[in-house]
Scaffold this motif. Structure first.
Motif, PDB file in Angstrom:
ATOM      1  N   ARG A 218       0.892  -1.346   0.241  1.00 27.75           N
ATOM      2  CA  ARG A 218      -0.302  -0.517  -0.304  1.00 27.75           C
ATOM      3  C   ARG A 218       1.076   1.583   0.479  1.00 27.75           C
ATOM      4  O   ARG A 218       0.768   2.005  -0.848  1.00 27.75           O
ATOM      5  N   ALA A 219       1.966   1.175   0.836  1.00 25.91           N
ATOM      6  CA  ALA A 219       2.505   2.267   0.818  1.00 25.91           C
ATOM      7  C   ALA A 219       3.287   2.637  -0.932  1.00 25.91           C
ATOM      8  O   ALA A 219       3.418   3.658  -0.836  1.00 25.91           O
ATOM      9  N   THR A 220       3.852   1.658  -0.799  1.00 23.32           N
ATOM     10  CA  THR A 220       4.645   1.546  -2.407  1.00 23.32           C
ATOM     11  C   THR A 220       3.621   1.813  -3.634  1.00 23.32           C
ATOM     12  O   THR A 220       3.702   2.491  -4.049  1.00 23.32           O
ATOM     13  N   LEU A 221       2.325   1.893  -3.172  1.00 17.96           N
ATOM     14  CA  LEU A 221       1.268   2.104  -4.719  1.00 17.96           C
ATOM     15  C   LEU A 221       0.586   3.796  -4.377  1.00 17.96           C
ATOM     16  O   LEU A 221       0.601   4.185  -5.265  1.00 17.96           O
ATOM     17  N   HIS A 222       0.965   4.101  -2.864  1.00 20.30           N
ATOM     18  CA  HIS A 222       0.478   5.302  -2.708  1.00 20.30           C
ATOM     19  C   HIS A 222       1.544   5.660  -3.212  1.00 20.30           C
ATOM     20  O   HIS A 222       1.044   7.696  -3.374  1.00 20.30           O
ATOM     21  N   GLY A 223       2.685   5.751  -2.986  1.00 20.26           N
ATOM     22  CA  GLY A 223       3.644   6.100  -4.221  1.00 20.26           C
ATOM     23  C   GLY A 223       4.403   6.348  -5.298  1.00 20.26           C
ATOM     24  O   GLY A 223       4.640   6.593  -6.091  1.00 20.26           O
ATOM     25  N   GLY A 224       2.899   6.249  -5.771  1.00 24.80           N
ATOM     26  CA  GLY A 224       2.807   5.794  -7.479  1.00 24.80           C
ATOM     27  C   GLY A 224       3.846   4.881  -8.274  1.00 24.80           C
ATOM     28  O   GLY A 224       3.641   4.647  -9.655  1.00 24.80           O
ATOM     29  N   ARG A 225       3.907   3.447  -7.305  1.00 29.38           N
ATOM     30  CA  ARG A 225       4.877   2.914  -8.242  1.00 29.38           C
ATOM     31  C   ARG A 225       3.508   1.553  -8.153  1.00 29.38           C
ATOM     32  O   ARG A 225       3.499   1.364  -6.982  1.00 29.38           O
ATOM     33  N   GLY A 226       4.651   0.014  -8.596  1.00 27.81           N
ATOM     34  CA  GLY A 226       3.762  -1.070  -8.729  1.00 27.81           C
ATOM     35  C   GLY A 226       4.506  -2.090  -7.449  1.00 27.81           C
ATOM     36  O   GLY A 226       5.674  -1.806  -6.940  1.00 27.81           O
ATOM     37  N   ALA A 227       3.488  -3.196  -7.202  1.00 27.39           N
ATOM     38  CA  ALA A 227       4.312  -4.156  -6.388  1.00 27.39           C
ATOM     39  C   ALA A 227       4.124  -5.806  -6.342  1.00 27.39           C
ATOM     40  O   ALA A 227       3.598  -5.617  -7.068  1.00 27.39           O
ATOM     41  N   VAL A 228       5.295  -6.193  -6.311  1.00 25.19           N
ATOM     42  CA  VAL A 228       4.996  -7.377  -5.928  1.00 25.19           C
ATOM     43  C   VAL A 228       5.497  -8.574  -5.063  1.00 25.19           C
ATOM     44  O   VAL A 228       6.416  -7.987  -4.725  1.00 25.19           O
ATOM     45  N   LEU A 229       4.660  -9.267  -5.033  1.00 24.10           N
ATOM     46  CA  LEU A 229       4.618  -9.812  -3.688  1.00 24.10           C
ATOM     47  C   LEU A 229       4.693 -11.535  -3.647  1.00 24.10           C
ATOM     48  O   LEU A 229       3.942 -11.884  -4.361  1.00 24.10           O
ATOM     49  N   VAL A 230       5.163 -12.171  -3.102  1.00 21.79           N
ATOM     50  CA  VAL A 230       6.081 -13.643  -3.682  1.00 21.79           C
ATOM     51  C   VAL A 230       5.950 -14.239  -2.023  1.00 21.79           C
ATOM     52  O   VAL A 230       6.605 -14.464  -1.278  1.00 21.79           O
ATOM     53  N   ILE A 281       0.468 -10.479  -6.896  1.00 21.28           N
ATOM     54  CA  ILE A 281       0.768 -11.666  -5.724  1.00 21.28           C
ATOM     55  C   ILE A 281       0.680 -13.034  -6.499  1.00 21.28           C
ATOM     56  O   ILE A 281      -0.463 -13.388  -6.938  1.00 21.28           O
ATOM     57  N   GLY A 282       1.154 -13.779  -6.193  1.00 24.85           N
ATOM     58  CA  GLY A 282       1.882 -15.101  -5.981  1.00 24.85           C
ATOM     59  C   GLY A 282       3.006 -15.749  -6.089  1.00 24.85           C
ATOM     60  O   GLY A 282       3.801 -15.385  -4.520  1.00 24.85           O
ATOM     61  N   THR A 283       3.045 -17.202  -5.653  1.00 27.12           N
ATOM     62  CA  THR A 283       4.132 -17.784  -6.383  1.00 27.12           C
ATOM     63  C   THR A 283       5.678 -17.567  -6.958  1.00 27.12           C
ATOM     64  O   THR A 283       4.761 -16.362  -7.379  1.00 27.12           O
ATOM     65  N   ARG A 284       6.113 -18.355  -6.571  1.00 25.16           N
ATOM     66  CA  ARG A 284       7.468 -18.072  -7.566  1.00 25.16           C
ATOM     67  C   ARG A 284       6.967 -17.591  -9.122  1.00 25.16           C
ATOM     68  O   ARG A 284       7.915 -16.611  -9.654  1.00 25.16           O
ATOM     69  N   ALA A 285       5.661 -17.929  -9.418  1.00 22.45           N
ATOM     70  CA  ALA A 285       5.709 -17.786 -11.339  1.00 22.45           C
ATOM     71  C   ALA A 285       5.332 -16.000 -11.026  1.00 22.45           C
ATOM     72  O   ALA A 285       5.579 -15.570 -11.995  1.00 22.45           O
ATOM     73  N   ALA A 286       5.391 -14.748  -9.824  1.00 21.88           N
ATOM     74  CA  ALA A 286       4.841 -13.808  -9.873  1.00 21.88           C
ATOM     75  C   ALA A 286       5.905 -13.309  -9.604  1.00 21.88           C
ATOM     76  O   ALA A 286       6.288 -12.035 -10.136  1.00 21.88           O
ATOM     77  N   ALA A 287       7.434 -13.292  -9.508  1.00 24.81           N
ATOM     78  CA  ALA A 287       8.794 -12.715  -9.074  1.00 24.81           C
ATOM     79  C   ALA A 287       8.526 -12.269 -10.350  1.00 24.81           C
ATOM     80  O   ALA A 287       9.924 -11.396 -10.891  1.00 24.81           O
ATOM     81  N   TRP A 288       8.138 -12.432 -12.191  1.00 24.64           N
ATOM     82  CA  TRP A 288       8.749 -12.231 -13.328  1.00 24.64           C
ATOM     83  C   TRP A 288       7.892 -11.623 -13.756  1.00 24.64           C
ATOM     84  O   TRP A 288       7.581 -11.191 -15.040  1.00 24.64           O
ATOM     85  N   ALA A 289       6.397 -10.885 -13.143  1.00 28.22           N
ATOM     86  CA  ALA A 289       5.596  -9.739 -13.474  1.00 28.22           C
ATOM     87  C   ALA A 289       5.355  -8.979 -13.988  1.00 28.22           C
ATOM     88  O   ALA A 289       5.788  -7.672 -12.954  1.00 28.22           O
ATOM     89  N   PRO A 290       5.113  -8.178 -15.299  1.00 25.31           N
ATOM     90  CA  PRO A 290       5.142  -7.447 -15.788  1.00 25.31           C
ATOM     91  C   PRO A 290       4.993  -5.920 -15.070  1.00 25.31           C
ATOM     92  O   PRO A 290       4.219  -5.379 -16.207  1.00 25.31           O
ATOM     93  N   VAL A 291       5.045  -5.402 -14.502  1.00 22.11           N
ATOM     94  CA  VAL A 291       4.794  -4.086 -13.619  1.00 22.11           C
ATOM     95  C   VAL A 291       4.979  -2.982 -13.931  1.00 22.11           C
ATOM     96  O   VAL A 291       6.598  -3.384 -13.782  1.00 22.11           O
ATOM     97  N   ARG A 292       4.345  -2.005 -13.913  1.00 24.69           N
ATOM     98  CA  ARG A 292       4.318  -0.853 -15.071  1.00 24.69           C
ATOM     99  C   ARG A 292       5.057  -0.168 -13.823  1.00 24.69           C
ATOM    100  O   ARG A 292       4.714  -0.635 -12.301  1.00 24.69           O
ATOM    101  N   ASP A 293       6.504   0.350 -13.439  1.00 24.43           N
ATOM    102  CA  ASP A 293       6.330   1.689 -12.824  1.00 24.43           C
ATOM    103  C   ASP A 293       6.993   0.549 -11.328  1.00 24.43           C
ATOM    104  O   ASP A 293       6.471   1.162 -10.237  1.00 24.43           O
TER     105      ASP A 293
END
Length: 696
Positions: A218-230, A281-293
């Motif tokens: 939430r803090a990351t998105l509040h700053g205008g960027r994306g997050a990946v949680l594995v 959010i996801g398991t190890r496959a989510a580590a490569w997610a192409p999240v913007r910013d």
């Protein structure tokens, strides 16, 4: 090398060494000239082929036809002609002039105009491939999911609105950590801190690790960027998703796992790629997610073996996240109740900083080690029983106040048997595998080949009686059901894993990693057969044991509320660092001690190491090729050959050198793989760079 209808000519070791030492030259296929076509801007496409041959691990140049000039953008999937076949690939670049002087083969077609391979993911995949001495094509198969045309059409038909930024509320989950508020402020400000987070145990869902990860996102998105949680598995993912929805609201994240169906996984990938959501959010496959910013890459329990990819080139999720964080200037957060030894090395070198809380004695469960001198005086030999008196009394008292967790390190009924007379392990007469019982009335059978061993006779003493060597979860459930009549007994393990249990008194028998979460925490936890985890012949036996124990103990109420953990089956009279670390709740001290021991013995992660398995005749030639591709000033030690780890077929060889020489050693191993590939040598040689401790 020229793509043609003929097989590629074998390359010499000297040619391959020059190929990997210098920048790879991009070559293309010679074909008959085609009629003149309209001028195309940037008419040359560089394509990475979906081919796992090590000597073809580089881009190839193709001509861009006029009808594909707009759609053949970098990142799209294409079909090309290579060696007489249609081969899939990705366009990675468009240039004005080719490096090859001959006629270029045109692209066959663009599979989809969607640029699914972003420049940042491509750069990270290339770095991971180089680190693990594997082909880029193998990494891209792990990074980019297969295309699903129906998913593209369905998503195109839906209206899209730009997601609003969530609020930046204070986080109660991070207030227990001295550096927690500063870490969240840096995330919101767009900084890129890298942290090793030792989570403090709690049974309060508002302060537990899923809430902490959700608040960091939430803090990351509040700053205008994306997050990946594995996270390691689907049960952890369910807990994390509930916390993310509570922190961000509905529709602000997607779930990305390899277990999803093709359409669901590709849809989630496209939503992140197109910017529909900023949190994945996801398991190890989510580590490569192409999240913007991208602003945050977080991983929970990075030491779990589920986060080690079982497919070539066997990358570890923590390494993927570290590489992406460095390349995209994103924050890195590696959390857990225990700290893995590789992360401890990063902490020692300054790659990450420590974020942990001071655990007061009453904030963690009280730990009792069964079998100490005082208990032996009181109970005699019963102090070393499968369920010693102190464990029985602790469970009996705790059942008056809530559920009790019993962690059993082996599944099944009686997975291992001994001779009842000489105590030798009972083995199959056909394949020499261990014998076990699958049910109370079932005959003894081999765990390897499945043959029944009835009648059985010990080859050492000729005895015919059998006794249990290891007690599984099913037999433990039977024993505890008799020891606590009238108490509900639940089992959680392979085939039936429970997610949650209520606050009512009950016994929960679980194997490591399958412990369900109790609503108000467990009143007590019993860790049975400690020797079964500690006595494993693996480099990470102590590290893995402590990680599993802490994960179970963290589900237990703190000592201030009467929570207790009993360790049963640990050897008495000797100092066992994992037992000491659990009793003092000191995972940081244990990780420091383990890293110091690895440095003293020159073992990973204090050194670079590659595990090479295959036929014994092939390993020597492979090691010679790697040595030839390496500078003479760089030592490359050989350890072995030895039997393949884990009882597998073939022979194993370890290659080792100092950490400063790791990039050169990986390039040398990649060159040796290319030699075998170019010469089409028979047999299979498998390479694992940075093998896990379970393989050493």
């Amino acid at each position: 090398m020229q793509p043609s209808d003929e097989p590629p000519a074998p390359a010499t070791p000297e040619q391959l060494h020059l190929l990997h030492a210098a920048a790879p030259r991009v070559v293309a296929e010679r074909v008959r000239a085609e009629p003149d076509e309209p001028a195309v801007p940037q008419p040359v496409a560089r394509v990475v082929l979906d081919v796992s041959l090590a000597h073809l691990d580089r881009p190839f140049e193709y001509a861009v036809p006029a009808d594909l000039a707009q759609s053949a953008r970098p990142g799209v999937r294409v079909k090309v002609r290579f060696a007489g076949k249609d081969v899939s690939g990705f366009v990675v670049d468009r240039v004005d002039e080719p490096e090859h002087t001959g006629k270029l083969t045109p692209l066959r077609r663009v599979v989809s105009p969607e640029p699914v391979l972003t420049a940042s993911v491509l750069a990270a995949a290339r770095t991971i491939a180089d680190h693990y001495a594997g082909p880029l094509a193998d990494v891209l198969r792990l990074a980019v999911p297969p295309r699903h045309a129906a998913a593209e059409k369905a998503l195109d038909a839906k209206p899209v609105t730009e997601p609003a930024r969530p609020g930046g509320e204070d986080s109660t989950a991070w207030q227990r950590y001295p550096a927690g508020d500063a870490f969240l402020r840096r995330l919101a400000a767009g900084d890129d801190p890298a942290a090793s987070w030792l989570a403090a145990p709690t049974v309060d869902p508002d302060q537990d690790w899923p809430a902490a990860l959700a608040h960091a996102a939430r803090a990351t998105l509040h700053g205008g960027r994306g997050a990946v949680l594995v996270v390691p598995d689907h049960r952890d993912l369910d807990r994390l998703e509930a916390a993310v929805i509570a922190a961000l609201g509905e529709g602000r994240h997607v779930r990305l796992t390899a277990e999803q169906g093709p359409q669901a996984r590709y849809t989630a990938w496209l939503k992140a790629l197109r910017g529909h959501v900023r949190c994945v959010i996801g398991t190890r496959a989510a580590a490569w997610a192409p999240v913007r910013d991208l602003g945050l890459l977080a991983c929970w329990d990075d030491g779990d073996d589920l986060l080690a990819e079982p497919r070539s080139p066997y990358p570890q999720t923590r390494e993927v996240l570290r590489v992406r964080a460095g390349r995209e200037r994103a924050a890195l957060l590696l959390g857990g109740f225990a700290r893995s030894v590789p992360v401890q090395r990063w902490l020692a070198t300054g790659t990450v900083r420590d974020v942990s809380a001071r655990t007061a004695p009453g904030s963690v469960p009280r730990v009792v080690v069964a079998g100490d001198e005082r208990e032996v005086e009181r109970a005699g030999a019963a102090a070393h029983a499968h369920l010693p008196p102190v464990a029985w009394s602790t469970a009996h008292a705790a059942l008056a106040d809530g559920p009790v967790l019993v962690q059993v390190p082996r599944r099944g009924y009686l997975p291992t048997l001994r001779c009842g007379q000489c105590r030798q392990i009972a083995r199959c007469g056909a394949c020499h595998g261990p014998l076990g019982l699958t049910a109370p009335t079932a005959p003894a059978s081999c765990r390897w080949c499945g043959r029944q061993a009835s009648p059985w006779r010990c080859p050492e003493c000729y005895g015919t009686a059998l006794r249990a060597a290891v007690v599984g979860a099913r037999r433990t459930a039977e024993e505890l059901g008799r020891a606590f009549p009238g108490t509900t007994v639940l089992r959680s393990g392979a085939g039936e894993v429970l997610g949650h249990v209520g606050p009512e008194p009950k016994l929960v028998i679980a194997t490591p990693g399958a412990e369900p979460v109790a609503e108000t925490g467990y009143a007590a936890t019993l860790l049975l057969d400690a020797w079964a985890l500690l006595d494993r012949s693996a480099l990470d036996a102590g590290e893995e044991t402590l990680r599993r124990w802490l994960a179970a103990a963290a589900l237990t109420r703190p000592a201030a509320r009467g929570g207790a953990v009993v360790v049963c089956g640990a050897a008495s009279g000797v100092t066992l660092p994992p037992v000491e670390a659990l009793a003092r709740w000191a995972p940081a001290t244990f990780a420091e001690r383990e890293l110091a021991a690895r440095r003293e013995l020159d073992l990973p992660p204090a050194s670079w190491m590659a595990l090479v398995t295959g036929d014994a005749a092939d390993l020597g030639a492979f090691a010679d090729a790697a040595r030839h591709a390496l500078d003479d000033s760089i030592p490359l030690e050989r350890i072995g050959p030895m039997p393949a780890p884990g009882g597998g077929e073939g022979t194993a060889l370890l290659l080792r050198t100092a950490l400063p020489h790791a990039p050169a050693a990986s390039r040398a191993v990649a060159a040796a793989r290319a030699v075998r590939s170019a010469r089409k040598l028979p047999g299979t040689v498998t390479v694992r760079v940075d093998p896990s401790g379970a393989l050493l």
